[in-house]
Design a protein around this motif. Sequence first.
Motif, PDB file in Angstrom:
ATOM      1  N   THR A   1      15.547  61.528  52.001  1.00  0.00           N
ATOM      2  CA  THR A   1      14.098  61.279  52.045  1.00  0.00           C
ATOM      3  C   THR A   1      13.318  62.515  51.638  1.00  0.00           C
ATOM      4  O   THR A   1      12.381  62.449  50.826  1.00  0.00           O
ATOM      5  N   GLY A   2      13.689  63.663  52.205  1.00  0.00           N
ATOM      6  CA  GLY A   2      13.005  64.902  51.855  1.00  0.00           C
ATOM      7  C   GLY A   2      13.146  65.246  50.379  1.00  0.00           C
ATOM      8  O   GLY A   2      12.188  65.675  49.731  1.00  0.00           O
ATOM      9  N   SER A   3      14.344  65.041  49.844  1.00  0.00           N
ATOM     10  CA  SER A   3      14.571  65.330  48.428  1.00  0.00           C
ATOM     11  C   SER A   3      13.751  64.410  47.536  1.00  0.00           C
ATOM     12  O   SER A   3      13.211  64.845  46.511  1.00  0.00           O
ATOM     13  N   ASN A   4      13.651  63.135  47.911  1.00  0.00           N
ATOM     14  CA  ASN A   4      12.876  62.195  47.098  1.00  0.00           C
ATOM     15  C   ASN A   4      11.395  62.565  47.067  1.00  0.00           C
ATOM     16  O   ASN A   4      10.727  62.401  46.040  1.00  0.00           O
ATOM     17  N   ILE A   5      10.873  63.053  48.187  1.00  0.00           N
ATOM     18  CA  ILE A   5       9.484  63.529  48.196  1.00  0.00           C
ATOM     19  C   ILE A   5       9.330  64.699  47.233  1.00  0.00           C
ATOM     20  O   ILE A   5       8.357  64.781  46.464  1.00  0.00           O
ATOM     21  N   LEU A   6      10.298  65.601  47.250  1.00  0.00           N
ATOM     22  CA  LEU A   6      10.254  66.735  46.326  1.00  0.00           C
ATOM     23  C   LEU A   6      10.355  66.281  44.873  1.00  0.00           C
ATOM     24  O   LEU A   6       9.654  66.810  43.994  1.00  0.00           O
ATOM     25  N   TYR A   7      11.215  65.321  44.608  1.00  0.00           N
ATOM     26  CA  TYR A   7      11.376  64.821  43.241  1.00  0.00           C
ATOM     27  C   TYR A   7      10.075  64.190  42.728  1.00  0.00           C
ATOM     28  O   TYR A   7       9.643  64.451  41.597  1.00  0.00           O
ATOM     29  N   ILE A   8       9.470  63.349  43.551  1.00  0.00           N
ATOM     30  CA  ILE A   8       8.235  62.676  43.136  1.00  0.00           C
ATOM     31  C   ILE A   8       7.108  63.690  42.957  1.00  0.00           C
ATOM     32  O   ILE A   8       6.304  63.593  42.017  1.00  0.00           O
ATOM     33  N   TRP A   9       7.058  64.675  43.845  1.00  0.00           N
ATOM     34  CA  TRP A   9       6.043  65.727  43.724  1.00  0.00           C
ATOM     35  C   TRP A   9       6.233  66.512  42.424  1.00  0.00           C
ATOM     36  O   TRP A   9       5.276  66.802  41.707  1.00  0.00           O
ATOM     37  N   SER A  10       7.479  66.844  42.125  1.00  0.00           N
ATOM     38  CA  SER A  10       7.775  67.573  40.892  1.00  0.00           C
ATOM     39  C   SER A  10       7.420  66.742  39.662  1.00  0.00           C
ATOM     40  O   SER A  10       6.859  67.262  38.678  1.00  0.00           O
ATOM     41  N   ALA A  11       7.736  65.444  39.705  1.00  0.00           N
ATOM     42  CA  ALA A  11       7.413  64.573  38.571  1.00  0.00           C
ATOM     43  C   ALA A  11       5.907  64.505  38.349  1.00  0.00           C
ATOM     44  O   ALA A  11       5.431  64.585  37.206  1.00  0.00           O
ATOM     45  N   THR A  12       5.148  64.379  39.432  1.00  0.00           N
ATOM     46  CA  THR A  12       3.689  64.329  39.312  1.00  0.00           C
ATOM     47  C   THR A  12       3.150  65.636  38.738  1.00  0.00           C
ATOM     48  O   THR A  12       2.255  65.633  37.883  1.00  0.00           O
ATOM     49  N   THR A  13       3.706  66.759  39.195  1.00  0.00           N
ATOM     50  CA  THR A  13       3.256  68.071  38.720  1.00  0.00           C
ATOM     51  C   THR A  13       3.498  68.224  37.227  1.00  0.00           C
ATOM     52  O   THR A  13       2.688  68.848  36.517  1.00  0.00           O
ATOM     53  N   ASN A  14       4.600  67.679  36.727  1.00  0.00           N
ATOM     54  CA  ASN A  14       4.948  67.843  35.313  1.00  0.00           C
ATOM     55  C   ASN A  14       4.269  66.828  34.397  1.00  0.00           C
ATOM     56  O   ASN A  14       4.026  67.126  33.218  1.00  0.00           O
ATOM     57  N   ILE A  15       3.969  65.641  34.911  1.00  0.00           N
ATOM     58  CA  ILE A  15       3.358  64.606  34.078  1.00  0.00           C
ATOM     59  C   ILE A  15       1.832  64.698  34.101  1.00  0.00           C
ATOM     60  O   ILE A  15       1.166  64.361  33.107  1.00  0.00           O
ATOM     61  N   ALA A  16       1.266  65.177  35.207  1.00  0.00           N
ATOM     62  CA  ALA A  16      -0.194  65.263  35.326  1.00  0.00           C
ATOM     63  C   ALA A  16      -0.852  66.052  34.190  1.00  0.00           C
ATOM     64  O   ALA A  16      -1.945  65.673  33.741  1.00  0.00           O
ATOM     65  N   PRO A  17      -0.254  67.166  33.696  1.00  0.00           N
ATOM     66  CA  PRO A  17      -0.917  67.905  32.612  1.00  0.00           C
ATOM     67  C   PRO A  17      -1.186  67.081  31.356  1.00  0.00           C
ATOM     68  O   PRO A  17      -2.171  67.325  30.652  1.00  0.00           O
ATOM     69  N   VAL A  18      -0.327  66.094  31.063  1.00  0.00           N
ATOM     70  CA  VAL A  18      -0.537  65.279  29.861  1.00  0.00           C
ATOM     71  C   VAL A  18      -1.797  64.426  30.009  1.00  0.00           C
ATOM     72  O   VAL A  18      -2.644  64.368  29.108  1.00  0.00           O
ATOM     73  N   LEU A  19      -1.944  63.768  31.156  1.00  0.00           N
ATOM     74  CA  LEU A  19      -3.130  62.949  31.388  1.00  0.00           C
ATOM     75  C   LEU A  19      -4.378  63.817  31.478  1.00  0.00           C
ATOM     76  O   LEU A  19      -5.445  63.453  30.948  1.00  0.00           O
ATOM     77  N   ALA A  20      -4.248  64.977  32.114  1.00  0.00           N
ATOM     78  CA  ALA A  20      -5.396  65.883  32.230  1.00  0.00           C
ATOM     79  C   ALA A  20      -5.814  66.426  30.870  1.00  0.00           C
ATOM     80  O   ALA A  20      -7.011  66.597  30.602  1.00  0.00           O
ATOM     81  N   ALA A  21      -4.838  66.709  30.003  1.00  0.00           N
ATOM     82  CA  ALA A  21      -5.165  67.206  28.663  1.00  0.00           C
ATOM     83  C   ALA A  21      -5.934  66.154  27.871  1.00  0.00           C
ATOM     84  O   ALA A  21      -6.883  66.480  27.130  1.00  0.00           O
ATOM     85  N   PHE A  22      -5.548  64.897  28.016  1.00  0.00           N
ATOM     86  CA  PHE A  22      -6.258  63.806  27.344  1.00  0.00           C
ATOM     87  C   PHE A  22      -7.710  63.742  27.817  1.00  0.00           C
ATOM     88  O   PHE A  22      -8.646  63.639  27.003  1.00  0.00           O
ATOM     89  N   LEU A  23      -7.936  63.823  29.124  1.00  0.00           N
ATOM     90  CA  LEU A  23      -9.290  63.776  29.663  1.00  0.00           C
ATOM     91  C   LEU A  23     -10.098  65.001  29.246  1.00  0.00           C
ATOM     92  O   LEU A  23     -11.288  64.899  28.915  1.00  0.00           O
ATOM     93  N   ALA A  24      -9.446  66.171  29.244  1.00  0.00           N
ATOM     94  CA  ALA A  24     -10.150  67.402  28.870  1.00  0.00           C
ATOM     95  C   ALA A  24     -10.575  67.377  27.413  1.00  0.00           C
ATOM     96  O   ALA A  24     -11.705  67.760  27.074  1.00  0.00           O
ATOM     97  N   ASP A  25      -9.681  66.939  26.533  1.00  0.00           N
ATOM     98  CA  ASP A  25      -9.984  66.932  25.102  1.00  0.00           C
ATOM     99  C   ASP A  25     -11.006  65.864  24.728  1.00  0.00           C
ATOM    100  O   ASP A  25     -11.798  66.053  23.795  1.00  0.00           O
ATOM    101  N   SER A  26     -10.985  64.744  25.442  1.00  0.00           N
ATOM    102  CA  SER A  26     -11.805  63.599  25.034  1.00  0.00           C
ATOM    103  C   SER A  26     -13.131  63.490  25.773  1.00  0.00           C
ATOM    104  O   SER A  26     -14.125  63.033  25.200  1.00  0.00           O
TER     105      SER A  26
END
Length: 576
Positions: free
Chosen positions: A65-90
Amino acid sequence: MANSSGEKGEMIEQPLLDASETQKGGFRTLPFILGNVALMNAATNALTPNLILYLMNEYHMDMTTGSNILYIWSATTNIAPVLAAFLADSFVGRFKMIGLGSVVTLVGMFLFWLTSVIPQARPPPCIGSNNICRSAEMFQLFFLCSSLGLVAIGAGAIKSSSLAFGSDQLKREVYQENARAIESYFSWYYAVYALSVLVALTCLVYIQVNMGWALGFGAPVLLMLFSTLLIFLGTPFYVKLKPKSSLITGLIQVIVASYRNRCLRLSSQSEDMLYHQKKGSVIVLPSEKLRFLNKACIVQDPQLDLSPDGEATDPWRLCTVDQVEELKALLNVVPIWLTGAIMNINISQPSFPVLQATTMDRHIGSSFEIPAASFGIFAVIAAIIWIVLYDCLVLPIASKMTGKPAHFSTKERMGFGMFLSFLSVLVMAVVEGVRRSIAIKEGYSDDPQSVIPMSAMWLLPQNCLAGFAEALNAIGQNEFYISEFPRSMSSVASALLGVGMGVASLLASFIMSTINELTRGGGQESWVSSNINKGHFDYYYLVLAGLSVVNLLCYIACSRAYGPCKGENREMIEED
C-alpha cells in the motif's frame, strides 16, 4: 512576433512583448529563477527517500500500500509538467504558471508537515508488545493524499516552465550576440538541479532521521517558502511572453482533422494533391509513412478551406504539412519510448531499497552512520561520474583503439543503459538473497527491524550500476528525441522522458500489486511482504530482471525497425 490579418487581408504584426518588456530580462533574472528551482527540488526530493518509513511506521500501512502511494505520487509528479506546459503555453503564461505552482507546492508541503505535528492527522501509535495497530481513517488518508497531490501538481507546474522561462530572459538582441549565453544557462540549470538532489539526500534526510519527522518535514517547508518568495521578488525584472498556440494543440488538431477527412481518397502520387503549407516552411509534401494522417493537410477547395492570407479557415479540419510531420515524428518514436519507460521500472523502486538498508550495518567508522534513505546518493554520484568519464576517458580511449574519432550513437547508449539496468536488478536480487539468508540464520525472521551482521556497502554495486544505466539511457533518450524531432518540437522532446518515468511508476505499481496478489494465497507470505525477512524480494527482483531481458530484446527489434537516425546515413557514406 505574432501575425494576424486585417480587414483587407494584409498582415499586421503583433509583438509578443509589450514596450515596457523590452528593457527587462538578462542575467540578473537568473538567480531568482535558478534559486526557485533549486529550493523547490531540494524540498520535494527530501520527502521521497524516507516516505515509505513514514507511511509504514506512522500510518501503519503495509509495504504494498505504501509503495503504491509512492508510485502514484511519482507518476503524478512526472506527468503533471506536460499538462502544465500546455496550459502555460496556451493560456496562462510561464511566469504565472511558475508562481502558481510555487504557491500550490508550498500549501501542499505545509499540509503534509501538519500530519507530523497534529496527532489527530494520523492514526494513534500501536498498542502493547503485540503491536496492535489501528489503520488510518478515511479523513486522515484524504488529508495525507491531498497534501502529496498538491506537492506533485505544484512541482510539476514549476518544472514545466522554469527552463523555458529562463531561456526567455536571454533572448534579447544583446544576449543573442553571445552564442554561449543560453548554453551556459542550461548547464547551470542542470548543475543546480543535481546539487539540490544531493542536498536533499544528505542534509535534509539526516535531519529527518536524527531530529524527528516534525523538524525533518518542517525544513522543506521553509525551503519552499524561500523558493516562492524568490520567484516573486524578481517580478519587476522578468520578460513575460504572452501565451500563444501550443504545439500539443496542433498535434491534437491533426488527429481530429484526419478523422474528419477520413472519407477522402489518397492518390498514389503525392504530387497530384494540393497540400496546406506553412509559410516559410521547406517541407512541401508529406512523407509516405502513416499515410492516413496526410488527409489532415489536403486542401479540398482553396476558396472554402483557405482565408485570404493563406491560413486555414478551420484548423480542426485542415492542418499544415508541418503539423502532420510533427505528429508522425512523435508516433515513430513511440515503440522505442515504451522500451525506455519499461526500463525505468527498475529505477522506480523507492521503497524496498530503504527498508533493505535499514536492516544492514550502515556505520562508517565507530560513530557515523549513513541514513538508510541516503544510499540513493550513490546512484546520483555514479551518474555524474559516468557523464564526466564518458567525455574525458571513454571516448578518447575508444578513439585511440580504433584509430579514428569514436562516437556511440544515441540508440547504442540507450541499449547499453538497458543492459546495465538489467545487471543492476540482477545484483539486487543476489544481494537480497544473501541478506535474507543471513537474517534467517541469525534468528530475525519475525524481526524485520533488527540490524544483521552484513555491511550496507554491499548495496553500492547495485546503486552504481543503476546510476550508470540512468545516465546512459536518460541522456541517450533526450538526445535521440531532440535530434529526430523537428526543432519546433523541442519542448515535446524534453517532456517525453518525464512522461516515461510517470508511466514506469504506474507499471511498477501494477507489477507489485499483481505479485502481491499472486504470491500471498494459501496462507503463504507475500514476496513483497512488509516483513522483508519473510518475504522474497530476491524473487521479485528476478522477475524484474526477466522483464528487463524481454524489454532489451524488444528494444533491439524496435531499434532495427526504426532504421538509421538522422545523420547516420551521412556518416556511413563519409566512412565509405
